[in-house]
Design a protein around this motif. Structure first.
Motif, PDB file in Angstrom:
ATOM      1  N   ALA A  46       0.347  -1.459   0.517  1.00 36.47           N
ATOM      2  CA  ALA A  46       0.524  -0.132   0.227  1.00 36.47           C
ATOM      3  C   ALA A  46       0.968   0.956   0.278  1.00 36.47           C
ATOM      4  CB  ALA A  46      -1.266   0.147   1.273  1.00 36.47           C
ATOM      5  N   GLU A  47       2.397   1.509   0.677  1.00 37.22           N
ATOM      6  CA  GLU A  47       2.908   2.004   1.103  1.00 37.22           C
ATOM      7  C   GLU A  47       3.724   2.374  -0.139  1.00 37.22           C
ATOM      8  OE1 GLU A  47       5.466   2.173   4.816  1.00 37.22           O
ATOM      9  OE2 GLU A  47       3.772   1.935   5.511  1.00 37.22           O
ATOM     10  N   ALA A  48       4.243   1.713  -1.004  1.00 39.29           N
ATOM     11  CA  ALA A  48       4.659   1.389  -2.074  1.00 39.29           C
ATOM     12  C   ALA A  48       4.068   2.305  -3.521  1.00 39.29           C
ATOM     13  CB  ALA A  48       5.749   0.116  -2.076  1.00 39.29           C
ATOM     14  N   GLU A  49       3.097   1.582  -3.903  1.00 35.42           N
ATOM     15  CA  GLU A  49       2.047   1.852  -4.104  1.00 35.42           C
ATOM     16  C   GLU A  49       1.918   3.182  -4.853  1.00 35.42           C
ATOM     17  OE1 GLU A  49       2.033   0.614  -8.010  1.00 35.42           O
ATOM     18  OE2 GLU A  49       2.667  -1.675  -7.435  1.00 35.42           O
ATOM     19  N   THR A  50       1.439   3.457  -3.547  1.00 35.55           N
ATOM     20  CA  THR A  50       0.664   4.950  -3.311  1.00 35.55           C
ATOM     21  C   THR A  50       1.880   5.353  -2.891  1.00 35.55           C
ATOM     22  OG1 THR A  50       0.086   4.549  -1.450  1.00 35.55           O
ATOM     23  CG2 THR A  50      -1.280   4.384  -3.257  1.00 35.55           C
ATOM     24  N   GLY A  51       2.840   6.230  -2.764  1.00 32.13           N
ATOM     25  CA  GLY A  51       4.070   6.953  -2.570  1.00 32.13           C
ATOM     26  C   GLY A  51       4.363   7.430  -1.441  1.00 32.13           C
ATOM     27  N   LEU A  52       3.568   6.737  -0.606  1.00 37.61           N
ATOM     28  CA  LEU A  52       3.802   6.446   1.388  1.00 37.61           C
ATOM     29  C   LEU A  52       4.624   6.919   1.379  1.00 37.61           C
ATOM     30  CD1 LEU A  52       0.162   5.705   2.361  1.00 37.61           C
ATOM     31  CD2 LEU A  52       0.544   7.909   1.338  1.00 37.61           C
ATOM     32  N   THR A  53       6.097   7.945   2.483  1.00 36.30           N
ATOM     33  CA  THR A  53       6.716   8.098   2.153  1.00 36.30           C
ATOM     34  C   THR A  53       7.184   8.176   4.108  1.00 36.30           C
ATOM     35  OG1 THR A  53       7.454  10.946   1.593  1.00 36.30           O
ATOM     36  CG2 THR A  53       7.746   9.602   0.118  1.00 36.30           C
ATOM     37  N   SER A  54       6.197   8.402   4.449  1.00 39.18           N
ATOM     38  CA  SER A  54       6.013   8.290   5.760  1.00 39.18           C
ATOM     39  C   SER A  54       5.306   7.726   6.706  1.00 39.18           C
ATOM     40  CB  SER A  54       5.692  10.579   6.390  1.00 39.18           C
ATOM     41  OG  SER A  54       6.586  11.351   6.111  1.00 39.18           O
ATOM     42  N   GLY A  55       5.028   5.987   6.019  1.00 36.52           N
ATOM     43  CA  GLY A  55       4.168   5.010   6.697  1.00 36.52           C
ATOM     44  C   GLY A  55       5.394   4.603   7.499  1.00 36.52           C
ATOM     45  N   VAL A  56       5.081   2.964   7.873  1.00 33.74           N
ATOM     46  CA  VAL A  56       5.873   1.829   8.237  1.00 33.74           C
ATOM     47  C   VAL A  56       7.025   2.066   7.530  1.00 33.74           C
ATOM     48  CG1 VAL A  56       5.824  -0.103   9.041  1.00 33.74           C
ATOM     49  CG2 VAL A  56       3.855   0.835   9.251  1.00 33.74           C
ATOM     50  N   SER A  97       6.763  15.916  11.135  1.00 31.33           N
ATOM     51  CA  SER A  97       6.966  16.205   9.690  1.00 31.33           C
ATOM     52  C   SER A  97       6.463  14.826   8.891  1.00 31.33           C
ATOM     53  CB  SER A  97       8.256  15.575   9.290  1.00 31.33           C
ATOM     54  OG  SER A  97       9.284  14.096   9.619  1.00 31.33           O
ATOM     55  N   ASP A  98       5.364  13.809   9.976  1.00 33.49           N
ATOM     56  CA  ASP A  98       3.806  13.171   8.919  1.00 33.49           C
ATOM     57  C   ASP A  98       2.869  13.638   8.303  1.00 33.49           C
ATOM     58  OD1 ASP A  98       2.496  11.404   8.476  1.00 33.49           O
ATOM     59  OD2 ASP A  98       2.498  10.643  10.171  1.00 33.49           O
ATOM     60  N   GLN A  99       2.858  13.729   6.715  1.00 35.37           N
ATOM     61  CA  GLN A  99       1.775  14.407   6.018  1.00 35.37           C
ATOM     62  C   GLN A  99       0.529  13.401   6.615  1.00 35.37           C
ATOM     63  OE1 GLN A  99       2.097  17.549   5.111  1.00 35.37           O
ATOM     64  NE2 GLN A  99       4.042  17.734   5.965  1.00 35.37           N
ATOM     65  N   GLY A 100       0.366  12.941   6.989  1.00 35.95           N
ATOM     66  CA  GLY A 100      -0.816  11.977   7.715  1.00 35.95           C
ATOM     67  C   GLY A 100      -0.469  10.702   6.565  1.00 35.95           C
ATOM     68  N   ASP A 101       0.401  10.360   6.655  1.00 30.89           N
ATOM     69  CA  ASP A 101       1.193   9.407   5.347  1.00 30.89           C
ATOM     70  C   ASP A 101       0.415   8.043   6.961  1.00 30.89           C
ATOM     71  OD1 ASP A 101       1.554  10.358   3.789  1.00 30.89           O
ATOM     72  OD2 ASP A 101       3.757   9.121   3.377  1.00 30.89           O
ATOM     73  N   ALA A 140      -5.716   3.013  -6.245  1.00 31.76           N
ATOM     74  CA  ALA A 140      -4.825   2.494  -5.555  1.00 31.76           C
ATOM     75  C   ALA A 140      -5.055   1.246  -4.951  1.00 31.76           C
ATOM     76  CB  ALA A 140      -4.990   3.702  -3.996  1.00 31.76           C
ATOM     77  N   VAL A 141      -5.949   1.432  -4.625  1.00 30.62           N
ATOM     78  CA  VAL A 141      -6.591  -0.203  -4.215  1.00 30.62           C
ATOM     79  C   VAL A 141      -6.127  -1.355  -5.399  1.00 30.62           C
ATOM     80  CG1 VAL A 141      -8.669  -1.495  -3.448  1.00 30.62           C
ATOM     81  CG2 VAL A 141      -8.300   0.474  -2.282  1.00 30.62           C
ATOM     82  N   ASP A 142      -6.988  -0.988  -6.082  1.00 33.79           N
ATOM     83  CA  ASP A 142      -6.548  -2.043  -7.481  1.00 33.79           C
ATOM     84  C   ASP A 142      -4.965  -2.187  -8.267  1.00 33.79           C
ATOM     85  OD1 ASP A 142      -9.490  -2.363  -7.847  1.00 33.79           O
ATOM     86  OD2 ASP A 142      -9.827  -0.741  -9.280  1.00 33.79           O
ATOM     87  N   ARG A 143      -4.774  -1.092  -7.472  1.00 32.07           N
ATOM     88  CA  ARG A 143      -3.081  -1.540  -7.924  1.00 32.07           C
ATOM     89  C   ARG A 143      -2.704  -2.057  -7.170  1.00 32.07           C
ATOM     90  NH1 ARG A 143      -2.474   4.309  -8.304  1.00 32.07           N
ATOM     91  NH2 ARG A 143      -0.884   4.352  -6.470  1.00 32.07           N
TER      92      ARG A 143
END
Length: 179
Positions: A46-56, A97-101, A140-143
């Motif tokens: 989920a993080e890699a596919e959607t470009g979340l940089t401040s997740g786990v 610095s987390d933007q909600g990721d 995003a879910v489909d990816r």
């Protein structure tokens, strides 16, 4: 950063992160074991596919996160204490610095997990049966579901001691990487 998902027992797995020049860090046991797709792997995708940089995993790549260093210097309490302080400072900075990721990661991982289980005919909680995927989240879910479909058989067929390793933020396992 390399991220490995290791099958450590019949119903156990670990998540291991390796940053260049640092000792590996791991979460063992990791939460949400499943024979077909472990919870942390859903988060990773989920993080890699959607470009979340401040997740786990973005936090782990930045030197933070909840992973524990796997190598300790025997009797070196001062070094361990310094490392713990450094990690707490790093995590506090990442929280600011987390933007909600992190919240978005949890949300998407939950949606993707439920959607994949429904599609695969696996058991889902009764409350989730009628929960639709919001239209704005569908791409995003489909990816993520496409990746889960590819990776679930690989995970399911891993023997105890086997692993899937990814180079963050790639969503295709790295061939021949050591676990």
């Amino acid at each position: 950063m390399d991220v490995s998902f290791e099958r450590t027992g019949e119903r156990r797995y670990a998540t291991v992160v390796r940053l260049p020049g640092r000792h590996p860090r791991r979460m063992d046991p990791a939460p949400g074991y499943d024979d077909h797709i472990p919870h942390d792997l859903v988060h990773y995708l989920a993080e890699a596919e959607t470009g979340l940089t401040s997740g786990v995993f973005g936090r782990a790549a930045a030197g933070g996160g909840d992973f524990t260093e796997t190598v300790e210097t025997p009797g070196d309490g001062r070094r361990r204490a310094r490392e713990q302080r450094r990690l707490k400072k790093r995590e506090a900075f990442l929280n600011r610095s987390d933007q909600g990721d992190m919240e978005r990661s949890e949300y998407l991982a939950g949606l993707c997990d439920l959607a994949w289980r429904r599609r695969a005919g696996a058991r889902t909680p009764a409350w989730a049966e009628s929960r639709p995927i919001p239209p704005e989240d569908r791409p995003a879910v489909d990816r993520v579901l496409a990746r889960l479909d590819e990776l679930a058989p690989l995970w399911h067929d891993l023997p105890v001691g086997g692993s899937l390793t990814f180079t963050w933020p790639r969503t295709v396992p790295s061939p021949g990487r050591p676990s």
